[in-house]
Design an enzyme around this catalytic site. Structure first.
Site, PDB file in Angstrom:
ATOM      1  N   HIS A  19       0.823  -1.205   0.000  1.00 28.71           N
ATOM      2  CA  HIS A  19       0.000   0.000   0.000  1.00 28.71           C
ATOM      3  C   HIS A  19       0.865   1.266   0.000  1.00 28.71           C
ATOM      4  CE1 HIS A  19      -3.125  -2.860   0.931  1.00 28.71           C
ATOM      5  NE2 HIS A  19      -4.044  -1.924   0.902  1.00 28.71           N
ATOM      6  N   LYS A  23       6.675   2.865  -3.165  1.00 29.14           N
ATOM      7  CA  LYS A  23       7.240   1.528  -3.361  1.00 29.14           C
ATOM      8  C   LYS A  23       6.578   0.834  -4.543  1.00 29.14           C
ATOM      9  CE  LYS A  23       8.343  -1.125   0.158  1.00 29.14           C
ATOM     10  NZ  LYS A  23       8.261  -2.111   1.283  1.00 29.14           N
ATOM     11  N   ASP A  84       9.683  -6.985   1.781  1.00 29.87           N
ATOM     12  CA  ASP A  84       9.872  -6.267   3.038  1.00 29.87           C
ATOM     13  C   ASP A  84      11.323  -5.850   3.065  1.00 29.87           C
ATOM     14  OD1 ASP A  84       8.973  -5.169   5.491  1.00 29.87           O
ATOM     15  OD2 ASP A  84       9.947  -6.787   6.581  1.00 29.87           O
ATOM     16  N   PHE A 167      12.615   7.364  -1.010  1.00 32.25           N
ATOM     17  CA  PHE A 167      11.736   7.433   0.155  1.00 32.25           C
ATOM     18  C   PHE A 167      12.442   6.742   1.318  1.00 32.25           C
ATOM     19  CE2 PHE A 167      10.709   3.702  -2.343  1.00 32.25           C
ATOM     20  CZ  PHE A 167      10.567   2.680  -1.415  1.00 32.25           C
ATOM     21  N   ASP A 170      16.465   6.885   2.279  1.00 29.92           N
ATOM     22  CA  ASP A 170      17.309   7.164   1.111  1.00 29.92           C
ATOM     23  C   ASP A 170      18.158   8.426   1.248  1.00 29.92           C
ATOM     24  OD1 ASP A 170      16.535   4.861  -0.161  1.00 29.92           O
ATOM     25  OD2 ASP A 170      15.185   5.829  -1.592  1.00 29.92           O
TER      26      ASP A 170
END
Length: 216
Positions: A19, A23, A84, A167, A170
């Site tokens: 969600h 990503k 993940d 994001f 980073d």
């Protein structure tokens, strides 16, 4: 899992069990060119299908990714891909690790997570700020077949943010694998340059090379 049947777009072949909008863009960008015969529009997201987010309460990256993918594969009847990932800092014993997205106590609050990590490393000298991004990427078929791949991107943690791209952590992370004389943060790299060396790129390319059998 959803309460009733899931309405799938025509031609959908893969569901990304995430969600996180940023990503999802990264997953689609990396995956679509790597799987022969797969078009980007055939990759849909769990969020776009109205499926609820899955609680990530496993104790490994692989466990969390499999939990998400199994749930989505069961709900849709399609091959589900999940990942993940997180940052593992050497002097913190590999933390934040699986808790990276909620390190500050608020899930998905990148600013707070970055602030806390900077504070925890404030007195750590540069030569001891080594870290690595880790990603477990999985594919699950509704019939129970599963693939698990892992990728890592080593580097070091900066003392302040650099760059507005990417994001998560980073802007605080400088990957080792860059051209001589270049030391850009992952937040300063172009999407294509980041994909080429990133933990997620490595894991997904491995997965893409093996996923043909699941797609039939």
């Amino acid at each position: 899992m959803s309460e009733g049947p899931v309405s799938l777009p025509a031609g959908a072949r893969i569901v990304l069990a995430s969600h996180n909008r940023k990503k999802l863009v990264e997953l689609q960008r990396i995956l679509a060119p790597e799987v022969e015969g797969l078009e980007e529009e055939q990759i849909v997201s769990a969020a776009g299908l109205g499926l609820p987010d899955v609680v990530e309460d496993a104790v490994t990256f692989e466990g969390n990714a499999l939990k998400k993918a199994r749930s989505v594969a069961a709900a849709t009847g399609l091959v589900a891909i999940a990942d993940d990932s997180g940052i593992a800092v050497d002097v913190l014993g590999g933390s934040p690790g699986i808790f990276s997205a909620r390190w500050s106590g608020r899930h998905g609050d990148d600013e707070a997570n970055n602030d806390l990590l900077l504070a925890q490393l404030s007195d750590v000298p540069d030569e001891h700020r080594a870290a690595r991004f880790v990603c477990a990427a999985v594919a699950v078929h509704p019939d129970g077949r599963e693939l698990v791949c892992r990728g890592e991107m080593p580097g070091l943690v900066l003392r302040e943010r650099h760059g507005a791209g990417g994001f998560g952590y980073d802007p605080l992370f400088v990957p080792d694998d860059q051209p001589a004389g270049q030391a850009l943060s992952a937040g300063e790299l172009s999407p294509e340059a980041k994909d080429a060396i990133s933990h997620r790129g490595k894991a997904l390319r491995q997965l893409a090379g093996r996923i043909g059998d699941l797609l039939g």
